[in-house]
Motif scaffolding. Structure first.
Motif, PDB file in Angstrom:
ATOM      1  N   ILE A   1      14.370  42.783 -16.817  1.00  0.00           N
ATOM      2  CA  ILE A   1      15.836  42.728 -16.735  1.00  0.00           C
ATOM      3  C   ILE A   1      16.294  42.970 -15.298  1.00  0.00           C
ATOM      4  O   ILE A   1      17.200  42.292 -14.799  1.00  0.00           O
ATOM      5  CB  ILE A   1      16.475  43.727 -17.717  1.00  0.00           C
ATOM      6  CG1 ILE A   1      16.284  43.236 -19.158  1.00  0.00           C
ATOM      7  CG2 ILE A   1      17.958  43.936 -17.410  1.00  0.00           C
ATOM      8  CD1 ILE A   1      16.661  44.251 -20.225  1.00  0.00           C
ATOM      9  N   GLU A   2      15.672  43.919 -14.616  1.00  0.00           N
ATOM     10  CA  GLU A   2      16.015  44.195 -13.217  1.00  0.00           C
ATOM     11  C   GLU A   2      15.738  42.973 -12.343  1.00  0.00           C
ATOM     12  O   GLU A   2      16.543  42.619 -11.483  1.00  0.00           O
ATOM     13  CB  GLU A   2      15.235  45.396 -12.690  1.00  0.00           C
ATOM     14  CG  GLU A   2      15.731  46.709 -13.218  1.00  0.00           C
ATOM     15  CD  GLU A   2      14.937  47.884 -12.665  1.00  0.00           C
ATOM     16  OE1 GLU A   2      14.371  47.767 -11.553  1.00  0.00           O
ATOM     17  OE2 GLU A   2      14.876  48.914 -13.353  1.00  0.00           O
ATOM     18  N   TRP A   3      14.592  42.313 -12.562  1.00  0.00           N
ATOM     19  CA  TRP A   3      14.252  41.143 -11.756  1.00  0.00           C
ATOM     20  C   TRP A   3      15.207  39.983 -12.034  1.00  0.00           C
ATOM     21  O   TRP A   3      15.698  39.335 -11.108  1.00  0.00           O
ATOM     22  CB  TRP A   3      12.806  40.722 -12.008  1.00  0.00           C
ATOM     23  CG  TRP A   3      12.419  39.507 -11.228  1.00  0.00           C
ATOM     24  CD1 TRP A   3      12.113  39.440  -9.896  1.00  0.00           C
ATOM     25  CD2 TRP A   3      12.325  38.174 -11.721  1.00  0.00           C
ATOM     26  NE1 TRP A   3      11.827  38.147  -9.540  1.00  0.00           N
ATOM     27  CE2 TRP A   3      11.948  37.350 -10.638  1.00  0.00           C
ATOM     28  CE3 TRP A   3      12.514  37.599 -12.975  1.00  0.00           C
ATOM     29  CZ2 TRP A   3      11.762  35.978 -10.776  1.00  0.00           C
ATOM     30  CZ3 TRP A   3      12.327  36.233 -13.115  1.00  0.00           C
ATOM     31  CH2 TRP A   3      11.949  35.430 -12.019  1.00  0.00           C
ATOM     32  N   VAL A   4      15.472  39.728 -13.320  1.00  0.00           N
ATOM     33  CA  VAL A   4      16.377  38.629 -13.665  1.00  0.00           C
ATOM     34  C   VAL A   4      17.762  38.890 -13.081  1.00  0.00           C
ATOM     35  O   VAL A   4      18.369  38.012 -12.463  1.00  0.00           O
ATOM     36  CB  VAL A   4      16.442  38.422 -15.202  1.00  0.00           C
ATOM     37  CG1 VAL A   4      17.580  37.480 -15.575  1.00  0.00           C
ATOM     38  CG2 VAL A   4      15.115  37.876 -15.721  1.00  0.00           C
ATOM     39  N   GLY A   5      18.265  40.130 -13.235  1.00  0.00           N
ATOM     40  CA  GLY A   5      19.597  40.459 -12.724  1.00  0.00           C
ATOM     41  C   GLY A   5      19.665  40.552 -11.209  1.00  0.00           C
ATOM     42  O   GLY A   5      20.713  40.282 -10.617  1.00  0.00           O
ATOM     43  N   GLY A   6      18.575  40.928 -10.568  1.00  0.00           N
ATOM     44  CA  GLY A   6      18.590  41.124  -9.123  1.00  0.00           C
ATOM     45  C   GLY A   6      18.133  39.932  -8.310  1.00  0.00           C
ATOM     46  O   GLY A   6      18.526  39.775  -7.155  1.00  0.00           O
ATOM     47  N   VAL A   7      17.288  39.082  -8.883  1.00  0.00           N
ATOM     48  CA  VAL A   7      16.736  37.951  -8.135  1.00  0.00           C
ATOM     49  C   VAL A   7      17.139  36.619  -8.752  1.00  0.00           C
ATOM     50  O   VAL A   7      17.728  35.769  -8.083  1.00  0.00           O
ATOM     51  CB  VAL A   7      15.185  38.037  -8.057  1.00  0.00           C
ATOM     52  CG1 VAL A   7      14.595  36.792  -7.401  1.00  0.00           C
ATOM     53  CG2 VAL A   7      14.750  39.285  -7.314  1.00  0.00           C
ATOM     54  N   LEU A   8      16.831  36.438 -10.012  1.00  0.00           N
ATOM     55  CA  LEU A   8      17.006  35.125 -10.633  1.00  0.00           C
ATOM     56  C   LEU A   8      18.475  34.726 -10.776  1.00  0.00           C
ATOM     57  O   LEU A   8      18.871  33.646 -10.350  1.00  0.00           O
ATOM     58  CB  LEU A   8      16.311  35.098 -12.002  1.00  0.00           C
ATOM     59  CG  LEU A   8      16.189  33.722 -12.630  1.00  0.00           C
ATOM     60  CD1 LEU A   8      15.269  32.844 -11.808  1.00  0.00           C
ATOM     61  CD2 LEU A   8      15.667  33.843 -14.050  1.00  0.00           C
ATOM     62  N   VAL A   9      19.283  35.583 -11.383  1.00  0.00           N
ATOM     63  CA  VAL A   9      20.684  35.218 -11.628  1.00  0.00           C
ATOM     64  C   VAL A   9      21.444  34.981 -10.329  1.00  0.00           C
ATOM     65  O   VAL A   9      22.038  33.915 -10.143  1.00  0.00           O
ATOM     66  CB  VAL A   9      21.383  36.262 -12.531  1.00  0.00           C
ATOM     67  CG1 VAL A   9      22.882  36.015 -12.591  1.00  0.00           C
ATOM     68  CG2 VAL A   9      20.789  36.226 -13.937  1.00  0.00           C
ATOM     69  N   PRO A  10      21.428  35.927  -9.379  1.00  0.00           N
ATOM     70  CA  PRO A  10      22.212  35.665  -8.161  1.00  0.00           C
ATOM     71  C   PRO A  10      21.634  34.558  -7.274  1.00  0.00           C
ATOM     72  O   PRO A  10      22.384  33.879  -6.573  1.00  0.00           O
ATOM     73  CB  PRO A  10      22.207  37.006  -7.422  1.00  0.00           C
ATOM     74  CG  PRO A  10      21.090  37.786  -7.987  1.00  0.00           C
ATOM     75  CD  PRO A  10      20.858  37.272  -9.371  1.00  0.00           C
ATOM     76  N   GLY A  11      20.353  34.361  -7.320  1.00  0.00           N
ATOM     77  CA  GLY A  11      19.740  33.381  -6.429  1.00  0.00           C
ATOM     78  C   GLY A  11      19.621  31.981  -6.973  1.00  0.00           C
ATOM     79  O   GLY A  11      19.592  31.015  -6.213  1.00  0.00           O
ATOM     80  N   TYR A  12      19.557  31.839  -8.299  1.00  0.00           N
ATOM     81  CA  TYR A  12      19.213  30.533  -8.844  1.00  0.00           C
ATOM     82  C   TYR A  12      20.117  30.009  -9.950  1.00  0.00           C
ATOM     83  O   TYR A  12      20.020  28.854 -10.307  1.00  0.00           O
ATOM     84  CB  TYR A  12      17.771  30.560  -9.379  1.00  0.00           C
ATOM     85  CG  TYR A  12      16.772  30.755  -8.282  1.00  0.00           C
ATOM     86  CD1 TYR A  12      16.362  29.682  -7.503  1.00  0.00           C
ATOM     87  CD2 TYR A  12      16.251  32.010  -7.992  1.00  0.00           C
ATOM     88  CE1 TYR A  12      15.448  29.854  -6.468  1.00  0.00           C
ATOM     89  CE2 TYR A  12      15.344  32.193  -6.971  1.00  0.00           C
ATOM     90  CZ  TYR A  12      14.948  31.108  -6.210  1.00  0.00           C
ATOM     91  OH  TYR A  12      14.053  31.276  -5.195  1.00  0.00           O
ATOM     92  N   LEU A  13      20.943  30.845 -10.515  1.00  0.00           N
ATOM     93  CA  LEU A  13      21.740  30.372 -11.639  1.00  0.00           C
ATOM     94  C   LEU A  13      23.177  30.130 -11.218  1.00  0.00           C
ATOM     95  O   LEU A  13      23.897  31.050 -10.848  1.00  0.00           O
ATOM     96  CB  LEU A  13      21.710  31.375 -12.797  1.00  0.00           C
ATOM     97  CG  LEU A  13      20.324  31.641 -13.382  1.00  0.00           C
ATOM     98  CD1 LEU A  13      20.415  32.616 -14.535  1.00  0.00           C
ATOM     99  CD2 LEU A  13      19.650  30.363 -13.831  1.00  0.00           C
TER     100      LEU A  13
END
Length: 192
Positions: free
Chosen positions: A87-99
């Motif tokens: 959850i930390e990775w998705v919220g910190g890297v994936l969502v802001p960077g790729y979605l």
């Protein structure tokens, strides 16, 4: 024979990608060999004895675990810890960077962690990201490989019109956002 033409060899673009993948694999193997040979100063059988636990004995240190387990095979509290980190990775890297903003063609659910297929795919994506963003293990082409081989296919599956978020919109959810209490027994990893 004065007018002999030099042969014209065209190299397929995919060959360069394959070459970069091979370089990354060689770099990863070199790092592994280096790590294994660091223990070469020990007596000949000593390093091997330390590396292999006795039959039925659990490894003494979690750092010895070479392959992270698939998240759906974990039981609580290990599952909960792994999901929290995901959850930390998705919220910190994936969502802001790729979605980008969700749409009918590119869906996303803010409760993604309640969709078992999304958890499984995102966990696999995260594991690949951890490996392929470390130049020591994969060279400098790892991020490119991660985008091409992992991120893009994963996002197509998750965000597509038939993916796990198909019933989810910004304002309402057409599916029940609750995960089953237990993983089906065929997926369980039993230590017997």
């Amino acid at each position: 024979m004065a007018d002999e033409e030099e042969p014209n060899f065209e190299v397929p673009v995919g060959l360069f990608q394959d070459l970069e993948d091979l370089k990354a694999q060689v770099a990863r193997l070199t790092a592994q060999v280096t790590a294994l040979t660091e223990g070469a100063d020990a007596e000949p059988g000593e390093a091997l004895a330390e590396a292999e636990p006795d039959a039925g004995e659990e490894p003494a240190d979690e750092d010895e675990w070479q392959s992270p387990p698939f998240i759906l095979l974990l039981d609580p509290p290990l599952y909960d810890d792994e999901l929290r980190a995901l959850i930390e990775w998705v919220g910190g890297v994936l969502v802001p960077g790729y979605l980008a903003e969700p749409s009918a063609d590119a869906r996303w659910c803010h409760l993604w962690f309640e969709h078992t297929p999304a958890v499984a795919r995102l966990h696999a994506l995260w594991l690949a990201w951890q490996e392929l963003t470390d130049p020591a293990t994969c060279g400098y082409t790892g991020p490119s490989v991660w985008h091409r081989d992992h991120l893009d296919p994963c996002m197509r599956e998750l965000r597509g019109s038939s993916g796990p978020f198909a019933g989810c919109t910004k304002s309402e959810h057409q599916i029940d956002h609750r995960m089953p209490g237990t993983v089906p027994s065929a997926w369980r990893h039993e230590n017997t």
